[in-house]
Enzyme design. Structure first.
Site, mmCIF file in Angstrom:
data_model
loop_
_atom_site.group_PDB
_atom_site.id
_atom_site.type_symbol
_atom_site.label_atom_id
_atom_site.label_comp_id
_atom_site.label_asym_id
_atom_site.label_seq_id
_atom_site.Cartn_x
_atom_site.Cartn_y
_atom_site.Cartn_z
ATOM 1 C CE1 TYR A 69 46.173 -40.764 -18.128
ATOM 2 C CE2 TYR A 69 45.529 -42.439 -19.706
ATOM 3 C CZ TYR A 69 46.454 -41.535 -19.229
ATOM 4 O OH TYR A 69 47.664 -41.419 -19.864
ATOM 5 C CG ASP A 100 42.087 -46.444 -13.369
ATOM 6 O OD1 ASP A 100 42.982 -46.501 -12.508
ATOM 7 O OD2 ASP A 100 42.276 -46.005 -14.522
ATOM 8 N NE ARG A 143 51.810 -64.152 -27.722
ATOM 9 C CZ ARG A 143 51.425 -65.391 -28.076
ATOM 10 N NH1 ARG A 143 50.482 -66.017 -27.392
ATOM 11 N NH2 ARG A 143 51.959 -65.993 -29.105
ATOM 12 C CE LYS A 191 50.372 -42.601 -15.178
ATOM 13 N NZ LYS A 191 48.946 -42.619 -15.431
#
Ligand SMILES: *Cc1c(COP(=O)(O)O)cnc(C)c1O
Length: 378
Positions: free
Chosen positions: A98, A170, A46, A195
């Site tokens: 978004y 973004d 992690r 994407k």
């Protein structure tokens, strides 16, 4: 190093231990310590994993930042960035961000006291007017989805600096291949790597790059504390996708320009939204801040019924949410990606029922145009 070389040689090239030219997938959760606290840089996956680290180094190089971070999704990345703020802090955001970003701000992070105001950030005066005493950042998405609005990153960053605010961008639609917000003054750039960066519709991931050691330390603390990290297999898939990001973006760009020309000249097609069009309100900014206009196009076909008729006939554009893959995709934002936005707000933004959004893939463009033509004229 130029961009196409960086896509291949950026970050950590291959595996220094064996000479393998592909980074190994370190499918591991924990690491042997020689004695208490003595280890080789990794203690628990992690906190850090060598495959994820190779990806984080690569995206850092591609965005010209100080450190990169990989998360389990774009939304995990955005949420982690917002966790840099405290209860009572306020963020000014692009109004047609978004849908998931709008949702996390207004239905989740608002519950822990992180406030947001949504304005049309393509106009600087709107940003300025929305800045409050407790504002800590400006969050820009550019180009936006599905209306392809453009915000001037450099101007917004200057405005942010004057008010002592962070600028967060973004960059999902443009990708680091076409647009580098940190070069334009931004502090944090993030991606839904699901994407274009992944590019093959086979991985969900998010990436963040920050421009200072201080932000790097703070974000690593959040990443390790909240734990939304990307696994090694998916990290590897992204590195594989990134190798061809330049080729894919160039191919998409070429196809998209031909398709936009076709749509613009078709009598049954209404308004076409594409930053590469000279009559796009921010065409000049798009041209100056990005190397390409991207593969996202929206157009108005008149009504929900007409959109359904088109969808029933179309063959090579797959009806699906998401975007930025090698295969062309098509969607009706009002009933799909933007369905979670209330109808009156959708109308306000201009997301009509007849608005169709396409994500242009890298198929043969003559096939794509012929397909659109028969579906539009059905
Ligand atoms: C898809 C998307 C997101 C969210 O990313 P996920 O990987 O789906 O969590 C955020 N911003 C933009 C612009 C997107 O297209």
């Amino acid at each position: 190093m130029n961009k196409k070389t960086k896509l291949i040689h950026g970050g950590i090239f291959g595996d220094p231990h064996t000479g393998a030219v592909s980074t190994p997938i370190y499918q591991v959760s924990t690491y042997k310590q020689e004695s208490v606290g003595v280890f080789k840089g990794y203690e628990y996956s992690r906190t850090g994993n060598p495959t994820r680290f190779a990806l984080e180094e690569l995206i850092k190089d591609l965005e010209n930042g100080k450190a990169g971070f990989a998360f389990g999704s774009g939304m995990a990345a955005i949420t982690a960035v917002m966790m840099l703020f405290n209860s009572g802090d306020h963020v000014v955001m692009t109004d047609d961000v978004y849908g998931g970003t709008y949702r996390v701000m207004t239905k989740v992070l608002n519950r822990v006291g992180i406030e947001s105001t949504f304005v049309d950030t393509s106009k600087m005066e709107n940003i300025e007017a929305a800045i409050q005493e407790n504002t800590k950042a400006i969050f820009i998405e550019t180009p936006t989805n599905p209306l392809l609005k453009i915000t001037d990153i450099q101007k917004a960053s200057l405005l942010a600096k004057r008010h002592n605010l962070l600028t967060i961008v973004d960059n999902t639609f443009s990708t680091p291949y076409w647009q580098n917000p940190i070069n334009l003054g931004a502090d944090i750039v993030l991606h839904s790597a699901t994407k274009y960066i992944g590019g093959h519709s086979d991985v969900v991931a998010g990436l963040v790059v920050v421009n200072s050691e201080k932000l790097a330390e703070e974000l690593h603390f959040v990443q390790n504390s909240t734990g939304g990290v990307l696994g090694p297999q998916d990290s590897w898939l992204l590195m594989r996708g990134i190798k061809t990001l330049g080729l894919r973006m160039e191919a998409t760009e070429k196809n998209t320009r031909r398709i936009v020309d076709f749509l613009e000249s078709h009598p049954l097609v209404g308004k076409v939204y594409y930053p590469g069009l000279e009559d796009h309100p921010n065409h000049d900014i798009a041209k100056s801040q990005a190397g390409g206009f991207g593969g996202m196009v929206s157009f108005d076909i008149g009504s929900a019924e007409k959109a359904d008729q088109l969808l029933a006939k179309i063959k090579y554009f797959t009806l699906a949410e998401s975007l930025g893959a090698v295969e062309s995709l098509i969607s009706v934002p009002a009933r799909m990606t933007h369905a979670s936005i209330p109808a009156d707000r959708r109308a306000e933004l201009g997301i009509t029922d007849g608005l169709v959004r396409i994500s242009v893939g890298i198929e043969d463009v003559d096939d794509l145009i012929a397909d659109l033509k028969q579906a539009i004229e059905n």
